[in-house]
Write an enzyme that holds these catalytic residues in place. Sequence first.
Site, short mmCIF file in Angstrom:
data_model
loop_
_atom_site.label_atom_id
_atom_site.label_comp_id
_atom_site.label_asym_id
_atom_site.label_seq_id
_atom_site.Cartn_x
_atom_site.Cartn_y
_atom_site.Cartn_z
N ASP A 126 0.95 -1.87 -0.14
CA ASP A 126 -0.12 0.06 -0.58
C ASP A 126 0.62 1.54 -0.34
OD1 ASP A 126 0.33 -0.68 2.90
OD2 ASP A 126 -0.69 0.68 3.58
N GLU A 172 0.12 -0.95 5.72
CA GLU A 172 0.66 -0.39 6.42
C GLU A 172 1.14 1.74 6.57
OE1 GLU A 172 4.46 1.47 7.78
OE2 GLU A 172 3.35 1.60 5.83
N GLU A 173 0.59 1.38 5.89
CA GLU A 173 0.69 2.91 6.19
C GLU A 173 -0.77 3.35 6.51
OE1 GLU A 173 3.15 5.11 5.25
OE2 GLU A 173 4.14 4.01 3.34
#
Length: 377
Positions: free
Chosen positions: A69, A134-135
Amino acid sequence: MNSPALEYARELVGRRSVTPEDAGCQGWLAGRLEPLGFAVERVDMGGVSNLWARRGTAAPLVCFAGHTDVVPTGPLERWRSHPFEPSERDGRLYGRGAADMKGSVAAFLAAVEAFLAAHPDHPGSIAWLITSDEEGPAVDGTVRVVERLAGRGESIDYCIVGEPTCATVFGDTIKNGRRGSLHGRLTVNGVQGHIAYPHLCKNPIHLAAPAIAELAGTVWDAGNEYFPATTWQISNIHGGTGATNVVPGTLDIVFNFRFSTASTVAGLQAKVHEILDRHGLDYNLAWEIGAKPFLTPRGQLVEALSAAIEAATGVMPELSTSGGTSDGRFIADICKEVVEFGPVNKTIHRIDESVGLDELALLTDIYRLTLEKLLHV
């Protein structure tokens, strides 16, 4: 400069995988990994795509971890080329995620392919842990894969997270840990009233001021060999109704600790409560743990990766625990040695994000050399 890593990076950058979307990145990766002998497992939850892939059953297990991502692009008109149409110029690959961290994922793949071509019957095992969260909130991403692995007693010996770690020169920094993050939401209670009759009021701002000063001046710890001292900072503070003639009834403060392994969550919480209680405040305080700290001291993984970086670039990397949080904090629960290494981070999250073509080739060599050192081939 043509390289497998560049080809793979172009493929990944061309997919519009704004968090938590994966846009088929992991399906594409699975299609490359399965012919190499990896058993691929999908752990998709809550709209998040996660991939766990493993080749081999023997120890040691070396894992490459990362995310597909990316953050939003920002204004498209400010990009020199479309962020999801990878473009090469001036020796760099441009596009959202090129440095954070599709370039590293591409180099992981190129490195693993090269390693297996040379060592098809290698000892030990190789794994991949990839997420699309993750973001974002990081609630249904890497942590869910780690929980599943822990539930069946599966652990990792060495893990390299491909975060962009280098500060100025490619190869200059390995992140061998990250600080923890602890949030507090504090409400100090007073008595609202007319500002002209202060004897009928209790101003929570005035009451809290000495405690705030003490919290700001407290030395929480001295850090250690790898971490700076723990810090306490107010991020938001609000009191009042907006009127100029009203003493507020409450004061709201949001604060954060960035803390090292020299402190504990329980210890920091206890000290804050002790200070607030000693100042006689009437308050409510809610805590939230944003991230636990993790640390990998010098050992086999740090030494192997450092030697590989020096061999490929001539640069001897420094160890650092600076910056925000990463998914390494989750992986550390099932892996004693977790480090991060990737390209220069100067352009990450910015307009015209890019990665050097030479960095992609060098990353491939470094990841391959590290595999060879850790698996003793």
